[in-house]
Design an enzyme around this catalytic site. Sequence first.
Site, PDB file in Angstrom:
ATOM      1  NE  ARG A 154      -3.549  -2.108   2.811  1.00  0.00           N
ATOM      2  CZ  ARG A 154      -3.413  -3.184   3.641  1.00  0.00           C
ATOM      3  NH1 ARG A 154      -1.936  -3.282   4.077  1.00  0.00           N
ATOM      4  NH2 ARG A 154      -4.289  -4.184   3.791  1.00  0.00           N
ATOM      5  CE  LYS A 178      -6.336  -0.556   4.710  1.00  0.00           C
ATOM      6  NZ  LYS A 178      -7.644  -0.836   4.092  1.00  0.00           N
ATOM      7  CG  HIS A 247      -4.674   0.432  -3.802  1.00  0.00           C
ATOM      8  ND1 HIS A 247      -3.903   0.448  -2.830  1.00  0.00           N
ATOM      9  CD2 HIS A 247      -5.827  -0.637  -3.770  1.00  0.00           C
ATOM     10  CE1 HIS A 247      -4.577  -0.521  -1.749  1.00  0.00           C
ATOM     11  NE2 HIS A 247      -5.659  -0.978  -2.512  1.00  0.00           N
ATOM     12  NE  ARG A 250      -2.984  -3.668  -1.220  1.00  0.00           N
ATOM     13  CZ  ARG A 250      -2.462  -4.359  -0.399  1.00  0.00           C
ATOM     14  NH1 ARG A 250      -1.115  -4.679  -0.058  1.00  0.00           N
ATOM     15  NH2 ARG A 250      -3.407  -4.954   0.619  1.00  0.00           N
ATOM     16  CG  HIS A 273      -6.193  -8.544   1.604  1.00  0.00           C
ATOM     17  ND1 HIS A 273      -6.403  -9.079   0.165  1.00  0.00           N
ATOM     18  CD2 HIS A 273      -5.968  -7.135   1.363  1.00  0.00           C
ATOM     19  CE1 HIS A 273      -6.282  -8.020  -0.429  1.00  0.00           C
ATOM     20  NE2 HIS A 273      -6.009  -6.729  -0.037  1.00  0.00           N
ATOM     21  CE1 TYR A 282      -6.271  -7.571  -6.799  1.00  0.00           C
ATOM     22  CE2 TYR A 282      -6.492  -8.217  -4.556  1.00  0.00           C
ATOM     23  CZ  TYR A 282      -6.268  -7.254  -5.442  1.00  0.00           C
ATOM     24  OH  TYR A 282      -5.930  -5.992  -4.687  1.00  0.00           O
TER      25      TYR A 282
END
Length: 299
Positions: A154, A178, A247, A250, A273, A282
């Site tokens: 990110r 995150k 992004h 990514r 994630h 994806y």
Amino acid sequence: MVDNSEKWNRESKKFEQYIRLEKGLSKNTVEAYMRDYTSFAHFILRQYDVAPTQVEQHMVERYLAHLFEECNHAKASQARELSGVKSFYNYLLMHDKIEQSPTELISTPKRTRHLPEVLTIEEVEQIIDSIPLDTTKGKRDRAMLELLYSCGLRVSELITLRLSDLFFGEGYIRVMGKGSKQRLVPIGNVARERIMIYMDERKVKDSKNKDILFLNNRGDKLTRIMVFTIIRQAVERVGIKKTVSPHTFRHSFATHLLTGGASIRQVQEMLGHESIETTEVYTHLDTSRLRETVEKITI
């Protein structure tokens, strides 16, 4: 007697402290949750004038209807805003301020999934190779974009990466994702070499930033906007018409991993994630691209 507005203000400060310190959410996530909290509080006070602990399920449902009918918020926005409200009432539950959450039986609005724009490997190479290497800035920018793509970072993870996060001997970098969650990501030879070339000319002007890997020409941390600008200029140079952001690199990295045979669990771990559902987009993307290829075949 404390009025209801003051009660919301008091809980606001405590809730912010809870999600920032106890849950360890990122600065951006905390700000988003607090915006959602403020919006919800204003609506409840305006429509019902009750304290946070007196909110009922039908009030939350009316708020969601307000977001949809009067504010024209998309389902994805509604889902995020409801998430903030649910988090607040989970906080009240944990601190024994309520016995049941008014959001408990409310379903999250189903999001419409849009497949992200994806670059081909050739397009990624064109963008990175378009950056000249005759300046320190050019060496830095090439290293950044190579790392952004080949490690699936990110943009916030890229600009906060530290020298102490580089474990070149072991072939990994440590990424702070995150919610302050760390993960180890393999780094390839090209990215490692680009970083080493940049570090030979990297200059630090302020000791407080000496451990930050990528710095601007004043020796300060880069901003997200700077990275967006670097990518936009590179994309314009090579004439690619797709909408490309940090992004996008990514997204492209994840898609290329799956195409190359990586499992969805491996991609989930690489991208950091929390939920496998986030990574599953994806798989839909890869299937869509396969269908497009099949349809072009003439018999």
